[in-house]
Scaffold this active site. Structure first.
Site, PDB file in Angstrom:
ATOM      1  N   ASP A  11       0.868  -1.187   0.000  1.00 43.89           N
ATOM      2  CA  ASP A  11       0.000   0.000   0.000  1.00 43.89           C
ATOM      3  C   ASP A  11       0.908   1.241   0.000  1.00 43.89           C
ATOM      4  O   ASP A  11       2.125   1.127   0.145  1.00 43.89           O
ATOM      5  CB  ASP A  11      -0.916  -0.006   1.246  1.00 43.89           C
ATOM      6  CG  ASP A  11      -1.909   1.153   1.266  1.00 43.89           C
ATOM      7  OD1 ASP A  11      -2.304   1.644   0.187  1.00 43.89           O
ATOM      8  OD2 ASP A  11      -2.294   1.598   2.370  1.00 43.89           O
ATOM      9  N   SER A  12       0.290   2.407  -0.129  1.00 44.29           N
ATOM     10  CA  SER A  12       1.062   3.650  -0.033  1.00 44.29           C
ATOM     11  C   SER A  12       1.449   3.927   1.419  1.00 44.29           C
ATOM     12  O   SER A  12       2.414   4.623   1.689  1.00 44.29           O
ATOM     13  CB  SER A  12       0.210   4.811  -0.536  1.00 44.29           C
ATOM     14  OG  SER A  12      -0.966   4.899   0.251  1.00 44.29           O
ATOM     15  N   TYR A  43      -1.158   8.338  -2.590  1.00 42.82           N
ATOM     16  CA  TYR A  43      -1.425   7.981  -3.982  1.00 42.82           C
ATOM     17  C   TYR A  43      -2.658   8.695  -4.531  1.00 42.82           C
ATOM     18  O   TYR A  43      -2.766   8.961  -5.717  1.00 42.82           O
ATOM     19  CB  TYR A  43      -1.652   6.469  -4.105  1.00 42.82           C
ATOM     20  CG  TYR A  43      -0.390   5.645  -4.141  1.00 42.82           C
ATOM     21  CD1 TYR A  43       0.875   6.229  -4.065  1.00 42.82           C
ATOM     22  CD2 TYR A  43      -0.462   4.253  -4.271  1.00 42.82           C
ATOM     23  CE1 TYR A  43       2.022   5.446  -4.102  1.00 42.82           C
ATOM     24  CE2 TYR A  43       0.679   3.472  -4.326  1.00 42.82           C
ATOM     25  CZ  TYR A  43       1.925   4.067  -4.239  1.00 42.82           C
ATOM     26  OH  TYR A  43       3.053   3.296  -4.294  1.00 42.82           O
ATOM     27  N   GLY A  44      -3.619   8.941  -3.646  1.00 38.01           N
ATOM     28  CA  GLY A  44      -4.942   9.395  -4.088  1.00 38.01           C
ATOM     29  C   GLY A  44      -4.977  10.724  -4.798  1.00 38.01           C
ATOM     30  O   GLY A  44      -5.925  11.033  -5.520  1.00 38.01           O
ATOM     31  N   CYS A  75      -4.548  -1.778  -1.742  1.00 36.01           N
ATOM     32  CA  CYS A  75      -4.754  -0.356  -2.016  1.00 36.01           C
ATOM     33  C   CYS A  75      -5.687  -0.255  -3.217  1.00 36.01           C
ATOM     34  O   CYS A  75      -5.367  -0.775  -4.298  1.00 36.01           O
ATOM     35  CB  CYS A  75      -3.409   0.284  -2.331  1.00 36.01           C
ATOM     36  SG  CYS A  75      -3.520   1.990  -2.920  1.00 36.01           S
ATOM     37  N   ASN A  76      -6.818   0.395  -3.029  1.00 32.97           N
ATOM     38  CA  ASN A  76      -7.781   0.540  -4.134  1.00 32.97           C
ATOM     39  C   ASN A  76      -7.228   1.414  -5.250  1.00 32.97           C
ATOM     40  O   ASN A  76      -7.463   1.148  -6.427  1.00 32.97           O
ATOM     41  CB  ASN A  76      -9.075   1.186  -3.634  1.00 32.97           C
ATOM     42  CG  ASN A  76      -9.881   0.275  -2.736  1.00 32.97           C
ATOM     43  OD1 ASN A  76     -10.835  -0.337  -3.156  1.00 32.97           O
ATOM     44  ND2 ASN A  76      -9.478   0.158  -1.480  1.00 32.97           N
ATOM     45  N   THR A  77      -6.515   2.483  -4.873  1.00 26.86           N
ATOM     46  CA  THR A  77      -6.009   3.408  -5.887  1.00 26.86           C
ATOM     47  C   THR A  77      -5.040   2.681  -6.827  1.00 26.86           C
ATOM     48  O   THR A  77      -5.195   2.732  -8.052  1.00 26.86           O
ATOM     49  CB  THR A  77      -5.290   4.600  -5.207  1.00 26.86           C
ATOM     50  OG1 THR A  77      -6.135   5.100  -4.161  1.00 26.86           O
ATOM     51  CG2 THR A  77      -5.004   5.698  -6.186  1.00 26.86           C
ATOM     52  N   CYS A 189     -11.222   2.701   0.089  1.00 28.87           N
ATOM     53  CA  CYS A 189      -9.802   2.977   0.316  1.00 28.87           C
ATOM     54  C   CYS A 189      -9.464   2.175   1.560  1.00 28.87           C
ATOM     55  O   CYS A 189     -10.199   2.243   2.561  1.00 28.87           O
ATOM     56  CB  CYS A 189      -9.576   4.464   0.554  1.00 28.87           C
ATOM     57  SG  CYS A 189      -7.927   4.837   1.197  1.00 28.87           S
ATOM     58  N   HIS A 191      -7.368   2.489   3.811  1.00 26.26           N
ATOM     59  CA  HIS A 191      -7.154   3.273   5.031  1.00 26.26           C
ATOM     60  C   HIS A 191      -8.439   3.461   5.839  1.00 26.26           C
ATOM     61  O   HIS A 191      -8.397   3.628   7.055  1.00 26.26           O
ATOM     62  CB  HIS A 191      -6.638   4.672   4.663  1.00 26.26           C
ATOM     63  CG  HIS A 191      -5.164   4.747   4.411  1.00 26.26           C
ATOM     64  ND1 HIS A 191      -4.585   4.319   3.250  1.00 26.26           N
ATOM     65  CD2 HIS A 191      -4.154   5.221   5.190  1.00 26.26           C
ATOM     66  CE1 HIS A 191      -3.274   4.526   3.314  1.00 26.26           C
ATOM     67  NE2 HIS A 191      -2.996   5.068   4.478  1.00 26.26           N
TER      68      HIS A 191
HETATM   69  N1  DGL Z   1      -4.875   3.049   0.836  1.00 25.57           N
HETATM   70  C1  DGL Z   1      -4.984   3.519  -0.489  1.00 25.57           C
HETATM   71  C2  DGL Z   1      -6.287   3.078  -1.150  1.00 25.57           C
HETATM   72  O1  DGL Z   1      -6.816   2.058  -0.793  1.00 25.57           O
HETATM   73  C3  DGL Z   1      -4.586   4.905  -0.892  1.00 25.57           C
HETATM   74  C4  DGL Z   1      -4.344   5.992   0.064  1.00 25.57           C
HETATM   75  C5  DGL Z   1      -3.515   7.109  -0.544  1.00 25.57           C
HETATM   76  O2  DGL Z   1      -2.288   6.942  -0.587  1.00 25.57           O
HETATM   77  O3  DGL Z   1      -4.083   8.108  -1.023  1.00 25.57           O
HETATM   78  O4  DGL Z   1      -6.764   3.704  -2.060  1.00 25.57           O
END
Ligand code: DGL
Length: 263
Positions: A11-12, A43-44, A75-77, A189, A191
């Protein structure tokens, strides 16, 4: 000989810990390497091109270093943008994380669903396809919040976060047309599950995420495999090790990650 190859979570930041936790419940003895791209966080707010350039290259290095049996892009992104590219670059199973719109559509009574993700995730065509395929009879509202990602990181560093911030972020969904009928929120996300208690306190919705589904998929893909007889402390690897990362040490230890290293 015991198979000691780890599962590699990526993940980020700390978001993927929510997926790791669900996986540990099914595979308690799985050796774990948890990788966070702290140098690339967040990442977002990045462009598709930046993420597509960064994630496959980084995972290539991590796989060479740690020789995992399977990679989880927690991580979804990163998944909604780069999953296909990562799969074609790596010669091992790669499990991705995509917004849990299907389970949300299964539970929504009002047929109004909110997708709470990063700005980058909610604009992906992948999300359009999931909404069309699995929630065709629902109004699917979307809201991207970089602030909520930061709040989850802050919570895990042990900082106190402002309850009003969660209510304000949820208004990004409920203030949209039809938002007054919202009953189900997809935590799109990884997080966000880490702050689900705070979100629940701010808004009485059903919160749905993909962590358990991903854990089941990992267990299925490794079901013929051998695991160590007892759990070993896991490793957390960061692309940049600074004081913000050091502040995460107690939280990482609570997720079984006792060793922190830099890539
Ligand atoms: N945890 C990440 C997700 O699921 C991204 C969070 C980020 O770095 O913006 O999208």
């Amino acid at each position: 000989m015991t198979d000691t190859r780890p599962l590699l979570f990526f993940d980020s930041g700390v978001g993927g810990l929510s997926v790791l936790e669900a996986t540990r419940r099914l595979l308690p003895n799985a050796p774990i390497v948890y990788a966070a791209d702290s140098a690339g966080y967040p990442y977002g707010t990045k462009s598709e091109a930046e993420i597509a350039a960064r994630v496959p290259a980084l995972l290539g290095r991590l796989v060479e270093r740690y020789r995992p049996r399977l990679v989880v892009i927690a991580c979804n992104t990163a998944s909604t943008i780069a999953l296909a590219q990562v799969r074609s670059a790596l010669d091992l199973p790669v499990v991705g994380t995509v917004p849990a719109i299907k389970p949300a559509a299964a539970v929504s009574k009002t047929r109004v669903i909110g997708v709470l993700g990063t700005e980058a995730t909610i604009r992906q065509p992948y999300v359009d396809r999931l909404a069309a395929e699995f929630a065709g009879d629902c109004l699917v509202l979307r809201h991207g919040s970089a602030e909520l990602v930061d709040l989850a990181e802050a919570k895990l560093r042990g900082e106190v976060t402002d309850p009003a911030a969660y209510a304000r972020i949820l208004r990004g969904l409920t203030d949209q047309p039809g938002g007054d009928r919202l009953d189900t929120v997809v935590l799109a996300c990884t997080h966000f599950r880490l702050v689900e208690p705070e979100l629940s306190a701010a808004g009485p919705f059903s919160y749905v995420d993909g962590a358990e589904g991903i854990a089941r998929r990992i267990a299925f893909l490794t079901k013929e495999q051998d695991w160590p007889k007892a759990p070993e402390p896991g490793t957390a690897v960061f692309t940049r090790l600074d004081e913000r990362v050091q502040a995460l040490a107690p939280a990482l230890a609570a997720f079984g990650l006792k060793r922190i290293v830099e890539l």
